[in-house]
Design an enzyme around this catalytic site. Structure first.
Site, PDB file in Angstrom:
ATOM      1  N   LYS A   1       0.842  -1.199   0.000  1.00  0.00           N
ATOM      2  CA  LYS A   1       0.000   0.000   0.000  1.00  0.00           C
ATOM      3  C   LYS A   1       0.877   1.249   0.000  1.00  0.00           C
ATOM      4  CE  LYS A   1      -3.897   1.873   2.749  1.00  0.00           C
ATOM      5  NZ  LYS A   1      -4.755   1.621   3.931  1.00  0.00           N
TER       6      LYS A   1
ATOM      7  N   SER B   1      -9.732   1.507   3.133  1.00  0.00           N
ATOM      8  CA  SER B   1      -8.911   2.296   2.255  1.00  0.00           C
ATOM      9  C   SER B   1      -7.856   1.496   1.499  1.00  0.00           C
ATOM     10  CB  SER B   1      -8.200   3.380   3.067  1.00  0.00           C
ATOM     11  OG  SER B   1      -7.333   2.793   4.017  1.00  0.00           O
TER      12      SER B   1
ATOM     13  N   SER C   1      -9.785  -0.898   7.355  1.00  0.00           N
ATOM     14  CA  SER C   1      -9.263  -0.796   5.990  1.00  0.00           C
ATOM     15  C   SER C   1      -8.540  -2.011   5.437  1.00  0.00           C
ATOM     16  CB  SER C   1      -8.339   0.406   5.874  1.00  0.00           C
ATOM     17  OG  SER C   1      -9.108   1.559   5.766  1.00  0.00           O
TER      18      SER C   1
HETATM   19  N1  GLN Z   1     -13.236   3.750   6.705  1.00  0.00           N
HETATM   20  C1  GLN Z   1     -12.555   4.175   7.874  1.00  0.00           C
HETATM   21  C2  GLN Z   1     -12.186   5.633   7.747  1.00  0.00           C
HETATM   22  O1  GLN Z   1     -12.559   6.212   6.797  1.00  0.00           O
HETATM   23  C3  GLN Z   1     -11.358   3.320   8.141  1.00  0.00           C
HETATM   24  C4  GLN Z   1     -10.156   3.693   7.375  1.00  0.00           C
HETATM   25  C5  GLN Z   1      -8.948   2.864   7.720  1.00  0.00           C
HETATM   26  O2  GLN Z   1      -9.032   1.832   8.372  1.00  0.00           O
HETATM   27  N2  GLN Z   1      -7.805   3.350   7.303  1.00  0.00           N
HETATM   28  O3  GLN Z   1     -11.552   6.200   8.559  1.00  0.00           O
END
Ligand code: GLN
Length: 505
Positions: free
Chosen positions: A79, A154, A178
């Site tokens: 990532k 994400s 995420s």
């Molecule tokens: N969807 C969550 C957010 O928008 C989690 C994101 C993540 O785990 N990086 O913060």
């Protein structure tokens, strides 16, 4: 059987025996990327020459009879929020468009030491803020099962890369779901380790008390293999815990007798799609047939988890992202044009910023996308004098209560089993204008981050529309071994993890 049909574990065996060279494996995956990533857009950057050079070096060392690391030349995607020395690291943001880190994240160093081949950097929501990979400044990633839908986020690029067989393994991060959520929506296996299990050194910070790096693969065993490489104490991250790292991929086959699975009443309340509910309930029946006992539990505070998370995460983000000021790091506005704007404002009368403040303001206004700005505003507001106690401190207290809910639950069961998401993958664009709807997607995942637990998502069915559905298992801190064994046990009895999307040629 072609190389991309092998699990990472199987491919590793063939790399070790010399039956397949790292070059052949790497070339095969690069060719898949060339063919399919124009549509999927899982990768922000693929450095073919670099990957092939790494593969050749490993092959040459193998030929000379030198000792080879545990990943034995397996290609891995990372990532684009983990620093890679000499290779751009954008975090999906314009503000870091030209950032080339002078060092590797500890996880990247560990991958290299283990003889992984770095295929490339994967797409993500800007600074990992989002659940659909639509918040990337470099375009959306599409779900390989249906390219009109989101892959989750994400870490959507990493999940889609594995789902589309463009990488056998990938690294993601999980601050509020995420890894688990995109794994569920793309039909792959993804594990969020316990807070402190994996070093965060060189991970660009979103919310430091919640962020963890973790593995994606097709199977629990693949994920175990990658976790044992990246886990462990690191003196450069004081929150990483000095506990020995079990050989997860070796112990994964050991039977789990008398397994008690907690089923949380509140997970099956209104809002859960019928497709997801029936796949998860069926998965629970599979566990029962394998000898597990289901225990009904209640976690009354869990309904506050999303609200708590969306105070704490933005507060930490607003502080972490203060470093992008156009001076130390990141995009800087064109100074000449900025001074012109300043002059024009001054001529119009009224109050004007100093040139330095204006430089910060304009650089940040140009560099950050709308979701990141929203989080910075939310966090700054919640941390400001007069609101700090009402929001931030209150959220910390609820966080403690959530942890206590889990402690109570784990006095009755070994693992908690339930859904990862309320629905299968939704359409691209469906929720972009509705931040609240987007935040509610995180209903089942954020509490593990707030409590610092480990969690995994494994494929457990398909929706009526043929989209993947995930089962979430959650474990006590540092109980990844049991988590992986339970996931493996399920995968030995089911075929969901073997299903692959049909991609247009
Ligand atoms: N969807 C969550 C957010 O928008 C989690 C994101 C993540 O785990 N990086 O913060």
């Amino acid at each position: 059987m072609s190389i991309v049909d092998l699990t990472a574990f199987e491919l590793r065996e063939r790399l070790r025996s010399g039956e397949i060279s790292s070059r052949a494996a790497t070339e095969t995956y690069l060719e898949r990327i060339r063919r399919h990533d124009k549509t999927i857009h899982a990768f922000l950057r693929v450095d073919e020459q670099h990957a092939l050079r790494q593969a050749d070096e490993i092959d040459a060392r193998k030929k000379r009879g030198e000792k080879i690391g545990p990943l034995a030349g397996l290609p891995v995607a990372v990532k684009d929020i983990l620093c890679t020395k000499g290779q751009p690291t954008t975090c999906g943001s314009r503000i870091l468009e030209n950032f080339v880190p002078p060092y590797d994240a500890t996880v990247v160093t560990k991958l290299k030491m283990a003889d992984a081949v770095l295929l490339g950097k994967t797409n993500l929501d800007e600074f990992a803020m989002g659940g659909s990979t639509e918040n990337s400044a470099y375009g959306v990633t599409r779900n390989p099962w249906d390219v009109t839908r989101i892959p989750g986020g994400s870490s959507g690029g990493s999940a889609a890369a594995v789902a589309a067989s463009m990488a056998p393994l990938a690294i993601g991060t999980d601050t509020g779901g995420s890894i688990r959520q995109p794994a569920a929506l793309c039909g792959v296996t993804g594990l969020k380790p316990t807070y402190g299990r994996v070093s965060r050194f060189g991970l660009v910070a979103f919310a430091s008390s919640l962020d963890q790096i973790g593995p994606f693969g097709r199977t629990a065993r693949d994920v175990a293999l990658l976790l044992e490489v990246i886990a462990g104490h690191d003196e450069r991250d004081s929150t990483s815990v000095p506990k020995p790292v079990p050989e997860y991929s070796r112990t994964i086959g050991q039977p789990l007798s008398g397994l008690k699975l907690g089923v949380v009443k509140e997970h099956f309340a209104a809002g859960l799609d019928a497709d997801v509910e029936s796949a998860v309930r069926e998965a629970l029946r599979v566990y029962e047939s394998l000898g597990a006992k289901l225990v009904d539990i209640s976690m009354p505070v869990s309904k506050y988890a999303v609200a708590t998370y969306y105070i704490i995460a933005p507060c930490e983000a607003s502080s972490n992202l203060a470093r992008y000021d156009g001076v130390h790091y990141g995009h800087r506005t064109d100074e000449k044009a900025m001074l012109e704007r300043l002059k024009k404002d001054a001529a119009g009368g009224g109050e004007v910023d100093s040139p330095l403040v204006r430089l910060y303001r304009d650089s940040r206004a140009e560099g950050f996308g709308p979701e990141v700005k929203r989080r910075i505003m939310l966090g700054t507001y919640a941390l400001s004098a007069g609101y700090y106690d009402a929001y931030y401190l209150k959220a910390l207290k609820v966080r403690r209560l959530i942890r206590q809910d889990f402690d109570r639950a784990f006095s009755q069961c070994d693992l908690i089993a339930g859904p990862v998401t309320t629905s299968a993958a939704f359409k691209l664009g469906e929720k972009v204008d509705d931040p609240l709807a987007m935040y509610l997607v995180d209903l089942y995942t954020v509490s593990a981050n707030l409590a610092g637990l480990a969690g995994i998502s494994i494929p457990c069915g398909l929706s009526t529309g043929g989209l993947p559905i995930g089962l979430q298992l959650q474990a006590r801190p540092f109980d990844e071994e049991r988590l992986l064994r339970a996931a493996h046990m399920f995968q030995q009895a089911t075929h969901w993890h073997t299903l692959r999307p049909k991609l247009a040629a």
